[in-house]
Design a protein around this motif. Structure first.
Motif, PDB file in Angstrom:
ATOM      1  N   GLY A  80       0.616  -1.185  -0.103  1.00  0.00           N
ATOM      2  CA  GLY A  80       0.186   0.159  -0.129  1.00  0.00           C
ATOM      3  C   GLY A  80       0.741   1.422   0.121  1.00  0.00           C
ATOM      4  O   GLY A  80       0.103   2.439   0.275  1.00  0.00           O
ATOM      5  N   HIS A  81       2.156   1.045  -0.242  1.00  0.00           N
ATOM      6  CA  HIS A  81       2.940   2.520  -0.114  1.00  0.00           C
ATOM      7  C   HIS A  81       2.771   3.399  -1.224  1.00  0.00           C
ATOM      8  O   HIS A  81       3.046   4.617  -1.089  1.00  0.00           O
ATOM      9  CB  HIS A  81       4.492   1.933   0.142  1.00  0.00           C
ATOM     10  CG  HIS A  81       5.077   1.176  -1.074  1.00  0.00           C
ATOM     11  ND1 HIS A  81       4.751  -0.057  -1.566  1.00  0.00           N
ATOM     12  CD2 HIS A  81       5.675   1.798  -2.072  1.00  0.00           C
ATOM     13  CE1 HIS A  81       5.607  -0.346  -2.547  1.00  0.00           C
ATOM     14  NE2 HIS A  81       6.096   0.778  -2.981  1.00  0.00           N
ATOM     15  N   ARG A  82       2.192   2.635  -2.194  1.00  0.00           N
ATOM     16  CA  ARG A  82       2.023   3.634  -3.459  1.00  0.00           C
ATOM     17  C   ARG A  82       0.660   4.590  -3.400  1.00  0.00           C
ATOM     18  O   ARG A  82       0.627   5.436  -4.228  1.00  0.00           O
ATOM     19  CB  ARG A  82       2.009   2.804  -4.652  1.00  0.00           C
ATOM     20  CG  ARG A  82       2.901   1.860  -5.344  1.00  0.00           C
ATOM     21  CD  ARG A  82       2.863   1.229  -6.465  1.00  0.00           C
ATOM     22  NE  ARG A  82       3.827   0.310  -6.859  1.00  0.00           N
ATOM     23  CZ  ARG A  82       4.276  -1.058  -6.498  1.00  0.00           C
ATOM     24  NH1 ARG A  82       3.430  -1.568  -5.568  1.00  0.00           N
ATOM     25  NH2 ARG A  82       5.357  -1.566  -6.668  1.00  0.00           N
ATOM     26  N   GLY A  83       0.107   4.204  -2.347  1.00  0.00           N
ATOM     27  CA  GLY A  83      -1.118   4.962  -2.311  1.00  0.00           C
ATOM     28  C   GLY A  83      -2.284   4.281  -3.238  1.00  0.00           C
ATOM     29  O   GLY A  83      -2.081   3.366  -3.957  1.00  0.00           O
ATOM     30  N   VAL A  84      -3.524   4.920  -3.100  1.00  0.00           N
ATOM     31  CA  VAL A  84      -4.579   4.046  -3.912  1.00  0.00           C
ATOM     32  C   VAL A  84      -4.508   4.191  -5.175  1.00  0.00           C
ATOM     33  O   VAL A  84      -4.626   3.313  -6.010  1.00  0.00           O
ATOM     34  CB  VAL A  84      -5.819   4.622  -3.416  1.00  0.00           C
ATOM     35  CG1 VAL A  84      -7.155   4.177  -4.228  1.00  0.00           C
ATOM     36  CG2 VAL A  84      -6.178   4.456  -1.809  1.00  0.00           C
ATOM     37  N   VAL A  85      -4.269   5.299  -5.703  1.00  0.00           N
ATOM     38  CA  VAL A  85      -4.052   5.495  -7.276  1.00  0.00           C
ATOM     39  C   VAL A  85      -2.952   4.974  -7.871  1.00  0.00           C
ATOM     40  O   VAL A  85      -2.735   4.237  -8.730  1.00  0.00           O
ATOM     41  CB  VAL A  85      -4.111   7.013  -7.585  1.00  0.00           C
ATOM     42  CG1 VAL A  85      -3.788   7.118  -9.185  1.00  0.00           C
ATOM     43  CG2 VAL A  85      -5.411   7.678  -7.204  1.00  0.00           C
ATOM     44  N   GLY A  86      -1.518   5.035  -7.106  1.00  0.00           N
ATOM     45  CA  GLY A  86      -0.620   4.616  -7.491  1.00  0.00           C
ATOM     46  C   GLY A  86      -0.679   3.046  -7.603  1.00  0.00           C
ATOM     47  O   GLY A  86      -0.253   2.075  -8.366  1.00  0.00           O
ATOM     48  N   GLY A  87      -1.501   2.255  -6.355  1.00  0.00           N
ATOM     49  CA  GLY A  87      -1.668   0.922  -6.430  1.00  0.00           C
ATOM     50  C   GLY A  87      -2.497   0.335  -7.492  1.00  0.00           C
ATOM     51  O   GLY A  87      -2.420  -0.631  -8.160  1.00  0.00           O
ATOM     52  N   LEU A  88      -3.532   1.433  -7.638  1.00  0.00           N
ATOM     53  CA  LEU A  88      -4.210   0.931  -8.871  1.00  0.00           C
ATOM     54  C   LEU A  88      -3.717   0.843 -10.278  1.00  0.00           C
ATOM     55  O   LEU A  88      -4.204  -0.375 -10.919  1.00  0.00           O
ATOM     56  CB  LEU A  88      -5.522   1.782  -8.933  1.00  0.00           C
ATOM     57  CG  LEU A  88      -6.987   1.313  -9.770  1.00  0.00           C
ATOM     58  CD1 LEU A  88      -7.599   0.203  -9.218  1.00  0.00           C
ATOM     59  CD2 LEU A  88      -7.828   2.579  -9.693  1.00  0.00           C
ATOM     60  N   LEU A  89      -2.968   1.879 -10.536  1.00  0.00           N
ATOM     61  CA  LEU A  89      -2.271   1.721 -11.709  1.00  0.00           C
ATOM     62  C   LEU A  89      -1.145   0.711 -11.580  1.00  0.00           C
ATOM     63  O   LEU A  89      -1.048  -0.099 -13.001  1.00  0.00           O
ATOM     64  CB  LEU A  89      -1.626   3.116 -11.901  1.00  0.00           C
ATOM     65  CG  LEU A  89      -2.426   4.353 -12.113  1.00  0.00           C
ATOM     66  CD1 LEU A  89      -1.551   5.502 -12.202  1.00  0.00           C
ATOM     67  CD2 LEU A  89      -3.266   4.262 -13.560  1.00  0.00           C
ATOM     68  N   ALA A  90      -0.428   0.286 -10.781  1.00  0.00           N
ATOM     69  CA  ALA A  90       0.352  -0.784 -10.812  1.00  0.00           C
ATOM     70  C   ALA A  90      -0.279  -2.043 -10.855  1.00  0.00           C
ATOM     71  O   ALA A  90       0.345  -3.186 -11.599  1.00  0.00           O
ATOM     72  CB  ALA A  90       1.166  -0.627  -9.269  1.00  0.00           C
TER      73      ALA A  90
END
Length: 286
Positions: free
Chosen positions: A165-175
């Motif tokens: 979850g360190h990427r955040g919601v948007v970053g995690g969704l894109l990853a």
């Protein structure tokens, strides 16, 4: 994924197949089969290439933008980095996709459901819904299992390894989206299909026996685990426990993705991986 001189195959396991059975004459070069009329290979090839490049670059650009907010002005070479990454993705994706699509036709693999969706064939949307109903719950369950595995070995991992979850919601969704498309095209469509084709020919087993499909799935799952080790080393977490946990976790979910691809479709495998990563990288960031 089709071999034009190979006889048509049926499902690998006994009983009614999950995919429509492939019958009739072999398709011409550059086409696939599966329903009355042929499926052109160029449609799924272009779709998979587009999805892979866009999904991966979206995650890259977002990460670079977020990093710039922390470290200072955006890198003036960001466009060059994006262009270089795009070329690399194209060069690595095309061979995997082409070989997977061509070799897979006689094995009833490839991307027939994606092609049917692109051609708007009747029943394709309903089938996608049914397969999502299998792949997504399976992926969510596996994602939760991986959270427990991480918690079990957390004390043995270095603090430099980022939390889920360190990427955040948007970053995690894109990853999650980038991994779901690219990794399934490279590993399942490319590597696993080539292995099944090679083993089926080597053992003169057409249609391929379940043992052939599972052997290919095991090898592909092992390769899938190896694919994640460089990132582990990047964070200085390539200890014995870190490597073992990474190989075990990715190997198990890799087998599940391979089963979804083999018994259902490439899109089902993508949905399964996406659901796993939603748990690991999005839900944990909420």
């Amino acid at each position: 994924m089709n071999s034009t001189n190979e006889p048509e195959g049926q499902k690998f396991s006994p009983g009614p197949p999950s995919r429509p059975r492939v019958t009739g004459p072999m398709p011409a070069a550059g086409q696939t089969d599966g329903t009355p009329g042929s499926r052109p290979l160029i449609l799924p090839l272009l779709a998979l290439l587009f999805l892979t490049v866009v999904a991966q670059l979206s995650s890259l650009v977002y990460n670079m933008t977020m990093a710039a907010q922390v470290t200072g002005p955006p890198d003036p070479n960001i466009l060059r980095a994006v262009a270089t990454s795009a070329v690399f993705l194209i060069l690595i994706t095309i061979p995997f996709a082409v070989f997977g699509l061509r070799l897979g036709t006689p094995l009833n693999l490839g991307a027939p459901l994606l092609t049917d969706l692109l051609l708007r064939r009747p029943g394709s949307a309903a089938r996608l819904g049914r397969e999502a109903g299998i792949a997504i719950p399976l992926g969510l369950g596996l994602g939760i299992a991986l959270l427990f595995l991480r918690a079990a070995i957390q004390q043995h991992l270095p603090p430099s390894l980022p939390e889920f979850g360190h990427r955040g919601v948007v970053g995690g969704l894109l990853a999650s989206g980038g991994a779901a498309v690219a990794e399934e095209v490279w590993v399942r469509l490319g590597v696993m299909t080539a292995l099944i084709w090679f083993l089926a020919r080597g053992f003169r087993s057409t249609p391929a026996r379940p043992a052939v499909a599972w052997t290919a799935n095991l090898i592909a799952a092992f390769a899938f685990g190896l694919l994640h080790l460089p990132q582990l080393a990047q964070y200085g977490a390539a200890s014995a426990i870190g490597i073992s946990g990474t190989m075990l976790g990715n190997g198990v979910v890799g087998l599940a993705y391979g089963w979804l691809y083999w018994r259902h479709s490439l899109l089902a495998a993508m949905l399964g991986l996406f659901a796993v990563d939603l748990v690991l990288h999005v839900f944990t960031a909420l």
